[in-house]
Enzyme design. Sequence first.
Site, PDB file in Angstrom:
ATOM      1  N   GLU A  55      51.102  31.490 -93.891  1.00 36.69           N
ATOM      2  CA  GLU A  55      50.310  31.660 -95.069  1.00 36.69           C
ATOM      3  C   GLU A  55      51.034  31.824 -96.280  1.00 36.69           C
ATOM      4  OE1 GLU A  55      48.145  30.046 -96.394  1.00 36.69           O
ATOM      5  OE2 GLU A  55      46.422  30.959 -95.992  1.00 36.69           O
ATOM      6  N   ASP A  56      50.543  31.398 -97.490  1.00 38.21           N
ATOM      7  CA  ASP A  56      51.207  31.954 -98.741  1.00 38.21           C
ATOM      8  C   ASP A  56      50.500  33.470 -98.979  1.00 38.21           C
ATOM      9  OD1 ASP A  56      48.375  30.986 -99.077  1.00 38.21           O
ATOM     10  OD2 ASP A  56      49.082  29.745-100.806  1.00 38.21           O
ATOM     11  N   ASP A  79      43.792  36.834 -99.066  1.00 44.36           N
ATOM     12  CA  ASP A  79      42.716  37.419-100.136  1.00 44.36           C
ATOM     13  C   ASP A  79      41.613  37.969 -99.376  1.00 44.36           C
ATOM     14  OD1 ASP A  79      42.128  37.433-103.125  1.00 44.36           O
ATOM     15  OD2 ASP A  79      40.902  36.063-102.743  1.00 44.36           O
ATOM     16  N   PHE A 123      45.741  37.300-109.780  1.00 43.33           N
ATOM     17  CA  PHE A 123      45.950  35.946-109.324  1.00 43.33           C
ATOM     18  C   PHE A 123      47.258  35.523-109.535  1.00 43.33           C
ATOM     19  CE2 PHE A 123      45.557  31.408-108.845  1.00 43.33           C
ATOM     20  CZ  PHE A 123      44.464  31.325-107.996  1.00 43.33           C
ATOM     21  N   ARG A 132      52.947  25.409-109.059  1.00 43.41           N
ATOM     22  CA  ARG A 132      53.393  25.548-107.502  1.00 43.41           C
ATOM     23  C   ARG A 132      55.093  25.918-107.657  1.00 43.41           C
ATOM     24  NH1 ARG A 132      49.840  24.997-103.569  1.00 43.41           N
ATOM     25  NH2 ARG A 132      48.590  23.261-103.950  1.00 43.41           N
TER      26      ARG A 132
HETATM   27  P1  IMP Z   1      41.136  33.802 -98.552  1.00 38.75           P
HETATM   28  O1  IMP Z   1      40.572  32.898 -97.376  1.00 38.75           O
HETATM   29  O2  IMP Z   1      39.939  34.051 -99.303  1.00 38.75           O
HETATM   30  O3  IMP Z   1      42.013  34.978 -97.666  1.00 38.75           O
HETATM   31  O4  IMP Z   1      42.224  33.024 -99.330  1.00 38.75           O
HETATM   32  C1  IMP Z   1      43.385  32.514 -99.039  1.00 38.75           C
HETATM   33  C2  IMP Z   1      43.606  31.299 -99.911  1.00 38.75           C
HETATM   34  O5  IMP Z   1      43.093  31.579-101.162  1.00 38.75           O
HETATM   35  C3  IMP Z   1      45.137  31.383 -99.694  1.00 38.75           C
HETATM   36  O6  IMP Z   1      45.808  30.429 -98.658  1.00 38.75           O
HETATM   37  C4  IMP Z   1      45.309  30.625-101.220  1.00 38.75           C
HETATM   38  O7  IMP Z   1      45.459  29.244-100.990  1.00 38.75           O
HETATM   39  C5  IMP Z   1      44.218  31.092-102.103  1.00 38.75           C
HETATM   40  N1  IMP Z   1      44.742  32.315-102.798  1.00 38.75           N
HETATM   41  C6  IMP Z   1      44.099  33.495-102.888  1.00 38.75           C
HETATM   42  N2  IMP Z   1      44.692  34.340-103.783  1.00 38.75           N
HETATM   43  C7  IMP Z   1      45.502  33.534-104.559  1.00 38.75           C
HETATM   44  C8  IMP Z   1      46.274  33.749-105.626  1.00 38.75           C
HETATM   45  O8  IMP Z   1      46.366  34.778-106.046  1.00 38.75           O
HETATM   46  N3  IMP Z   1      46.842  32.529-105.971  1.00 38.75           N
HETATM   47  C9  IMP Z   1      46.859  31.351-105.526  1.00 38.75           C
HETATM   48  N4  IMP Z   1      46.110  31.147-104.432  1.00 38.75           N
HETATM   49  C10 IMP Z   1      45.443  32.284-104.046  1.00 38.75           C
HETATM   50 MG    MG Z   2      46.595  28.925 -98.590  1.00 38.41          MG
END
Ligand code: IMP
Ligand code: MG
Length: 181
Positions: free
Chosen positions: A103-104, A107, A159, A172
């Site tokens: 995963e990237d 959050d 962010f 990206r």
């Molecule tokens: P979560 O489901 O809230 O944990 O969000 C995860 C997804 O939100 C990640 O896979 C990212 O694609 C996107 N995301 C969360 N924070 C960032 C950020 O700071 N920059 C870019 N994408 C983010």
């Molecule tokens: Mg993602």
Amino acid sequence: MILPLPSAKFPVLLGEDVIRQRINELAADIATQYSGKKITSLTVLEGASYFSRDLRERLANRGADVVNYDITAKSYVGTSSTGVVQVSGVDGEIRGADVLVIEDIIDTGRTMAAVTEQLRHAGASSVRICSLLDKPSRRLDGLRGLRPDFCAFTVDDLFVIGYGLDFNGQYRDLRDICIYR
Ligand code: IMP
Ligand code: MG
């Protein structure tokens, strides 16, 4: 494959050399922990695509046996999570597999909670998470226990963009991980 753009417009949080070095360390750790086992990696598109490619290249150099599939999980619009996660691409190859989700960034934790639940449902024999970035301060109350098994960097509540991470599809291809502001 990647034509890096200069990061000049945005403050650099993690430069490409730091990222490269850390991915080498992660690959060493992962290769050791999965020694003798086939790794089924699931790359969460599109954000993790550059990270996953670089990580898998290093794993291959260490002789790790990796088969990769791409999946998608959508939850984000702009800079805020919508709360609904749609996962697709998790199919029949999962039963009995030792799955490493790539995963990237984690959050709120919603995406990884949804993905790992589907994988357990699909009969994976083990599920571990490897995330480029982790923002633990953003985790939802009910998901505080959700932590990546492998993580390159922990970041504050910012962010970030670049090295695969986007803002509505943009930035990206920045070579560094930068702060979007
Ligand atoms: P979560 O489901 O809230 O944990 O969000 C995860 C997804 O939100 C990640 O896979 C990212 O694609 C996107 N995301 C969360 N924070 C960032 C950020 O700071 N920059 C870019 N994408 C983010
Ligand atoms: Mg993602």
